[in-house]
Design a protein around this motif. Structure first.
Motif, PDB file in Angstrom:
ATOM      1  N   MET A  34     -54.183 -86.952  -1.725  1.00  9.55           N
ATOM      2  CA  MET A  34     -55.217 -87.601  -2.364  1.00  9.55           C
ATOM      3  C   MET A  34     -56.454 -87.620  -1.545  1.00  9.55           C
ATOM      4  N   LEU A  35     -56.456 -87.502  -0.182  1.00 11.69           N
ATOM      5  CA  LEU A  35     -57.985 -87.438   0.527  1.00 11.69           C
ATOM      6  C   LEU A  35     -58.590 -86.045   0.288  1.00 11.69           C
ATOM      7  N   LEU A  36     -57.439 -84.882   0.332  1.00 11.37           N
ATOM      8  CA  LEU A  36     -57.934 -83.757   0.071  1.00 11.37           C
ATOM      9  C   LEU A  36     -58.714 -83.464  -1.465  1.00 11.37           C
ATOM     10  N   ALA A  37     -58.224 -84.276  -2.583  1.00 10.42           N
ATOM     11  CA  ALA A  37     -58.333 -84.171  -3.876  1.00 10.42           C
ATOM     12  C   ALA A  37     -59.856 -84.805  -4.064  1.00 10.42           C
ATOM     13  N   ILE A  38     -60.085 -85.985  -3.317  1.00 12.06           N
ATOM     14  CA  ILE A  38     -61.226 -86.517  -3.357  1.00 12.06           C
ATOM     15  C   ILE A  38     -62.332 -85.691  -2.664  1.00 12.06           C
ATOM     16  N   ALA A  39     -62.126 -85.495  -1.477  1.00  8.63           N
ATOM     17  CA  ALA A  39     -62.997 -84.531  -0.665  1.00  8.63           C
ATOM     18  C   ALA A  39     -63.556 -83.511  -1.782  1.00  8.63           C
ATOM     19  N   GLY A  40     -62.417 -82.654  -2.164  1.00  9.85           N
ATOM     20  CA  GLY A  40     -62.739 -81.554  -2.937  1.00  9.85           C
ATOM     21  C   GLY A  40     -63.450 -81.709  -4.256  1.00  9.85           C
ATOM     22  N   TRP A  41     -63.327 -82.741  -4.941  1.00 15.27           N
ATOM     23  CA  TRP A  41     -64.019 -83.339  -5.978  1.00 15.27           C
ATOM     24  C   TRP A  41     -65.601 -83.736  -5.597  1.00 15.27           C
ATOM     25  N   LEU A  42     -65.615 -84.645  -4.422  1.00 16.25           N
ATOM     26  CA  LEU A  42     -67.028 -84.867  -4.186  1.00 16.25           C
ATOM     27  C   LEU A  42     -67.860 -83.635  -3.648  1.00 16.25           C
ATOM     28  N   GLY A  43     -67.151 -82.925  -2.872  1.00  9.04           N
ATOM     29  CA  GLY A  43     -67.920 -81.813  -2.278  1.00  9.04           C
ATOM     30  C   GLY A  43     -68.342 -80.732  -3.229  1.00  9.04           C
ATOM     31  N   ILE A  44     -67.333 -80.259  -4.163  1.00  7.61           N
ATOM     32  CA  ILE A  44     -67.837 -79.245  -5.244  1.00  7.61           C
ATOM     33  C   ILE A  44     -68.954 -79.879  -6.085  1.00  7.61           C
ATOM     34  N   ASP A  45     -68.661 -81.062  -6.304  1.00 12.75           N
ATOM     35  CA  ASP A  45     -69.828 -81.553  -7.411  1.00 12.75           C
ATOM     36  C   ASP A  45     -70.927 -81.609  -6.565  1.00 12.75           C
ATOM     37  N   ALA A  46     -71.176 -81.990  -5.095  1.00 11.81           N
ATOM     38  CA  ALA A  46     -72.449 -81.721  -4.670  1.00 11.81           C
ATOM     39  C   ALA A  46     -72.882 -80.464  -4.516  1.00 11.81           C
ATOM     40  N   VAL A  47     -72.090 -79.352  -4.263  1.00  8.07           N
ATOM     41  CA  VAL A  47     -72.447 -78.004  -4.187  1.00  8.07           C
ATOM     42  C   VAL A  47     -73.202 -77.514  -5.637  1.00  8.07           C
ATOM     43  N   ALA A  71     -54.817 -82.117   9.610  1.00 10.28           N
ATOM     44  CA  ALA A  71     -54.100 -81.910  10.726  1.00 10.28           C
ATOM     45  C   ALA A  71     -53.390 -83.353  10.766  1.00 10.28           C
ATOM     46  N   PHE A  72     -54.077 -84.444  10.442  1.00 12.67           N
ATOM     47  CA  PHE A  72     -53.594 -85.733  10.655  1.00 12.67           C
ATOM     48  C   PHE A  72     -52.387 -86.226   9.411  1.00 12.67           C
ATOM     49  N   THR A  73     -52.466 -85.668   8.442  1.00 10.97           N
ATOM     50  CA  THR A  73     -51.478 -85.763   7.125  1.00 10.97           C
ATOM     51  C   THR A  73     -50.413 -84.897   7.001  1.00 10.97           C
ATOM     52  N   LEU A  74     -50.839 -83.709   6.566  1.00  4.28           N
ATOM     53  CA  LEU A  74     -50.039 -82.619   6.344  1.00  4.28           C
ATOM     54  C   LEU A  74     -49.468 -81.771   7.405  1.00  4.28           C
ATOM     55  N   ARG A  75     -50.012 -81.634   8.683  1.00  5.89           N
ATOM     56  CA  ARG A  75     -49.642 -80.797   9.436  1.00  5.89           C
ATOM     57  C   ARG A  75     -48.511 -81.423  10.413  1.00  5.89           C
ATOM     58  N   PRO A  76     -48.206 -82.582  10.685  1.00  7.73           N
ATOM     59  CA  PRO A  76     -47.361 -83.415  11.757  1.00  7.73           C
ATOM     60  C   PRO A  76     -45.926 -82.944  11.079  1.00  7.73           C
ATOM     61  N   ALA A  77     -45.065 -82.421  12.034  1.00 11.68           N
ATOM     62  CA  ALA A  77     -43.816 -82.388  11.492  1.00 11.68           C
ATOM     63  C   ALA A  77     -42.900 -82.238  12.852  1.00 11.68           C
ATOM     64  N   VAL A  78     -41.502 -82.806  12.917  1.00  6.69           N
ATOM     65  CA  VAL A  78     -40.669 -82.677  13.821  1.00  6.69           C
ATOM     66  C   VAL A  78     -39.461 -81.780  13.457  1.00  6.69           C
ATOM     67  N   TYR A  79     -39.377 -80.598  14.203  1.00  8.22           N
ATOM     68  CA  TYR A  79     -37.835 -79.770  13.888  1.00  8.22           C
ATOM     69  C   TYR A  79     -37.177 -79.938  15.161  1.00  8.22           C
ATOM     70  N   ALA A  80     -36.013 -80.378  14.552  1.00  5.94           N
ATOM     71  CA  ALA A  80     -34.887 -80.516  15.632  1.00  5.94           C
ATOM     72  C   ALA A  80     -33.595 -79.676  15.418  1.00  5.94           C
ATOM     73  N   GLY A  81     -33.594 -78.708  16.495  1.00  2.89           N
ATOM     74  CA  GLY A  81     -32.485 -77.695  16.222  1.00  2.89           C
ATOM     75  C   GLY A  81     -31.584 -78.047  17.545  1.00  2.89           C
TER      76      GLY A  81
END
Length: 238
Positions: A34-47, A71-81
């Motif tokens: 959701m944050l990426l969609a809002i940032a993309g919408w506002l940024g592209i409109d400003a450009v 980094a703070f939303t999509l990246r975090p993950a824990v892989y347990a092998g």
């Protein structure tokens, strides 16, 4: 020519390793999208519609904001092998062989402690005090319901025993503890229980030994730092 008996047997293919268990925060992923969609919408409109330095400033802000949101939303993950625990936090990737894991602790955040005393937070498994309170209320309701059912069953047993001339002591002896499938736990607490069980099972395994490895996520840090520098330059240029 060698006989079939003298030929060495064909090597057996190695057994496939079991896939890692992956733990991620679904609310964090949804919020990040959701944050990426809002940032993309506002940024592209400003450009597209901005004038002067506005398009360049919008691009610099996007270069700063997008990596941080990822980094703070999509990246975090824990892989347990079976042999190691991999923790992908916003700015670091930590690889912990199970032999190096001393304990997993839950308080206001979920953390893993190593044998050397280092501590790493599990960003992908956040603690929710609200979920814990909700699980505690569900556990109390389930316990109360089990006790009520036990009381009704005990009452039926005692009345049936009285009709057959049984003594009150015998009827009391037929009572039993309420049956339960186990305590109700919050989702992140159940994940930590699974990780603790895997650590107990694999801590002494020979293949689970090794050294702790930590790598900084330069693919996130580099564009974020570049965006911050560009924003400072454009703002200072006035």
């Amino acid at each position: 020519m060698t006989s079939p008996e003298s030929q060495s047997p064909a090597p057996q293919p190695p057994e496939p390793e079991s896939p890692d268990r992956v733990y991620r925060s679904v609310p964090a992923i949804a919020g990040g999208v959701m944050l990426l969609a809002i940032a993309g919408w506002l940024g592209i409109d400003a450009v597209l519609s901005g004038d002067g330095r506005t398009p360049w400033l919008a691009l610099a802000v996007l270069l700063l904001v997008v990596p941080l949101v990822v980094a703070f939303t999509l990246r975090p993950a824990v892989y347990a092998g079976d042999d190691r625990l991999r923790i992908r936090n916003p700015f670091r990737l930590i690889v912990l062989p199970w032999g190096q894991v001393a304990s997993l602790r839950s308080s206001y955040s979920n953390e893993v402690l190593t044998e050397s005393g280092a501590k790493y937070q599990l960003w992908a498994v956040p603690v929710s005090l609200r979920a814990r309170k909700k699980a505690a209320r569900r556990e109390m309701r389930a316990t109360a319901q089990a006790r009520r059912e036990m009381g009704r069953e005990t009452g039926r047993d005692e009345s049936r025993g009285s009709a057959l001339g049984m003594t009150a002591g015998l009827g009391h002896g037929l009572s039993r503890e309420p049956m339960s499938d186990g305590p109700v736990r919050a989702e992140t607490d159940r994940i930590m229980d699974e990780l603790r069980a895997l650590r107990e099972a694999r801590h002494e395994a020979e293949s689970a030994r090794g050294e702790v490895a930590v790598r900084w996520a330069y693919e996130v840090l580099a564009p974020a730092v570049a965006g911050a520098v560009l924003v400072l330059i454009l703002v200072a240029a006035g």
